[in-house]
Design an enzyme around this catalytic site. Structure first.
Site, PDB file in Angstrom:
ATOM      1  N   SER A  89       0.807  -1.233   0.000  1.00  0.00           N
ATOM      2  CA  SER A  89       0.000   0.000   0.000  1.00  0.00           C
ATOM      3  C   SER A  89       0.830   1.269   0.000  1.00  0.00           C
ATOM      4  CB  SER A  89      -0.905   0.001   1.234  1.00  0.00           C
ATOM      5  OG  SER A  89      -0.156   0.173   2.408  1.00  0.00           O
ATOM      6  N   THR A 201      -2.051   3.062   3.455  1.00  0.00           N
ATOM      7  CA  THR A 201      -1.279   4.293   3.583  1.00  0.00           C
ATOM      8  C   THR A 201      -0.509   4.188   4.873  1.00  0.00           C
ATOM      9  OG1 THR A 201      -3.038   5.530   2.464  1.00  0.00           O
ATOM     10  CG2 THR A 201      -1.543   6.823   3.800  1.00  0.00           C
ATOM     11  N   THR A 219       1.739   7.018   0.414  1.00  0.00           N
ATOM     12  CA  THR A 219       0.885   5.914  -0.055  1.00  0.00           C
ATOM     13  C   THR A 219       1.103   5.626  -1.532  1.00  0.00           C
ATOM     14  OG1 THR A 219      -1.414   5.158  -0.087  1.00  0.00           O
ATOM     15  CG2 THR A 219      -1.048   7.388  -0.803  1.00  0.00           C
ATOM     16  N   ARG A 229      -5.192   9.632 -10.809  1.00  0.00           N
ATOM     17  CA  ARG A 229      -6.012   9.842  -9.608  1.00  0.00           C
ATOM     18  C   ARG A 229      -5.099  10.217  -8.440  1.00  0.00           C
ATOM     19  NH1 ARG A 229      -6.098   7.398  -4.185  1.00  0.00           N
ATOM     20  NH2 ARG A 229      -8.218   7.542  -3.409  1.00  0.00           N
ATOM     21  N   VAL A 230      -5.475  11.265  -7.742  1.00  0.00           N
ATOM     22  CA  VAL A 230      -4.725  11.684  -6.559  1.00  0.00           C
ATOM     23  C   VAL A 230      -5.648  11.536  -5.362  1.00  0.00           C
ATOM     24  CG1 VAL A 230      -3.669  13.669  -5.422  1.00  0.00           C
ATOM     25  CG2 VAL A 230      -3.220  13.246  -7.850  1.00  0.00           C
ATOM     26  N   THR A 252      -5.705   7.591   7.016  1.00  0.00           N
ATOM     27  CA  THR A 252      -5.575   6.487   6.060  1.00  0.00           C
ATOM     28  C   THR A 252      -7.005   6.073   5.668  1.00  0.00           C
ATOM     29  OG1 THR A 252      -5.582   4.815   7.816  1.00  0.00           O
ATOM     30  CG2 THR A 252      -3.439   5.618   7.114  1.00  0.00           C
ATOM     31  N   GLY A 253      -7.135   5.434   4.516  1.00  0.00           N
ATOM     32  CA  GLY A 253      -8.473   4.988   4.097  1.00  0.00           C
ATOM     33  C   GLY A 253      -8.956   5.740   2.875  1.00  0.00           C
TER      34      GLY A 253
HETATM   35  N1  GLY Z   1      -5.817   7.412   1.719  1.00  0.00           N
HETATM   36  C1  GLY Z   1      -5.139   6.941   0.616  1.00  0.00           C
HETATM   37  C2  GLY Z   1      -5.812   7.185  -0.655  1.00  0.00           C
HETATM   38  O1  GLY Z   1      -7.038   7.262  -0.710  1.00  0.00           O
HETATM   39  O2  GLY Z   1      -5.126   7.295  -1.655  1.00  0.00           O
END
Ligand code: GLY
Length: 347
Positions: A89, A201, A219, A229-230, A252-253
């Protein structure tokens, strides 16, 4: 006083009078400021990280004990996980985007100087947190993305490497073989029922005995994402925020939910008004749950079907975390013990 400032003063006085406040502008300002809580410096050293960050907190504490700056300590901690091919991850070995290319996001923030740096959709560099640090130190910018971030990293002397490990490539091939319900392009059916995919992450927040605070989040983002995509991790105020007067927060998530809420910033603002760290994190989860209304993102009304966790560290050494579903483990080194702790949870 210029005409412009005279006009601004007239407008702000009018606004105050309209609100029924029979006070001077200066009086109203101090009333607002008094909602802020002042935190004492406890002299403690604390490192807080996500559940995958036990090695990060150990390393960060070791460095803070040697007098190393909190940001350097936090970044050195997460570098261990960024360089680990077995963590799918973060950094090297992270799961790739839908084209099989690993694109990394990271940001760093240094409390004592209130500076930050970030990179997004960065390819070929194992340690995006180090590149984010260079953005902070060597440029007048905060965020560099894509090709520009890679060219900047090259100029800074970073080594380019293939970040796609065999394990991540196999996982990507398996995903390709099952394409459609698990990609990010929504068809009519998917607009109703969401499909879940891994996001992982690492965040690390460090406080030293002088009350200096810094943080980092890094991450490889959502697995098999649309190229470019960010997520929230490189966004100052979402994946990370540090205010040296108050504390720090990381996340995170599901990044999309966090970006919409500016979660880390709100956690810090909650602490500024006196909330304890865990409670400050839980409040942001409640806001996210309240605002999640698309059926594809809900398992029941008011109950998001995705995972997201916030972590917080306050200037006085208190720390906490909150998770959307069930207890999450997170890593804490409190100067004596390095161990997993259990978060609060909303559902
Ligand atoms: N929290 C990491 C992401 O959504 O890229």
């Amino acid at each position: 006083m210029s005409n412009l400032s005279r006009m601004a003063e007239r407008i702000s006085r009018r606004t105050l009078l309209k609100a029924g406040a029979a006070v001077s502008a200066a009086g109203a300002w101090s009333a607002l400021s008094s909602q802020e809580v002042t935190f004492r410096v406890s002299g403690k050293r604390i490192a807080v990280s996500s559940g995958n960050g036990l090695r990060a907190t150990a390393r960060a504490m070791e460095l803070m004990e040697q007098g190393v700056d909190t940001l350097e300590a936090a970044i050195s901690g997460v570098n261990i996980v960024e360089e680990d091919p077995n963590d799918t991850s973060v950094g090297y070995g992270g799961l790739p985007n839908e084209r099989g290319v690993v694109q990394l996001d990271s940001c760093v923030m240094h409390g004592p100087t209130y500076r930050a740096g970030a990179v997004a959709a960065l390819e070929n560099i194992k340690t995006p947190s180090r590149v984010a640090q260079k953005v902070m130190e060597r440029t007048d910018h905060v965020l560099l993305v894509g090709q520009g971030a890679l060219e900047f990293a090259r100029a800074m002397g970073f080594k380019e490497e293939n970040l796609l490990t065999d394990r991540a490539r196999e996982a990507w091939l398996r995903w390709k073989a099952n394409l459609s319900l698990e990609d990010d392009w929504l068809n009519d059916e998917e607009r109703q029922a969401g499909a879940k995919r891994p996001t992982g992450t690492i965040t690390c927040l460090c406080l030293n005995e002088k009350g200096e605070i810094s943080g980092v989040t890094t991450t490889s983002g959502l697995a098999f994402k649309i190229p470019g995509r960010v997520g929230d991790s490189p966004i100052i105020g979402a994946g990370l925020y540090v205010d040296n007067d108050v504390g720090a927060a990381g996340s995170t998530g599901r990044g999309e939910a966090n970006i919409l809420e500016s979660g880390a910033r709100i956690v810090v603002e909650n602490m500024r008004r006196g909330m304890e760290p865990g409670e400050a994190c839980l409040d942001v989860l409640k806001r996210i749950a309240r605002r999640t209304v698309e059926s594809r993102l809900l398992s029941a009304p008011g109950k998001p079907n995705f995972g997201i966790t916030f972590y917080a560290l306050r200037k006085d050494g208190l720390y906490g975390a909150a998770n959307m579903h069930g207890v999450a483990r997170y890593a804490v080194h409190d100067g004596e013990r390095n161990a997993h702790r259990e978060s609060l949870h909303l559902f």
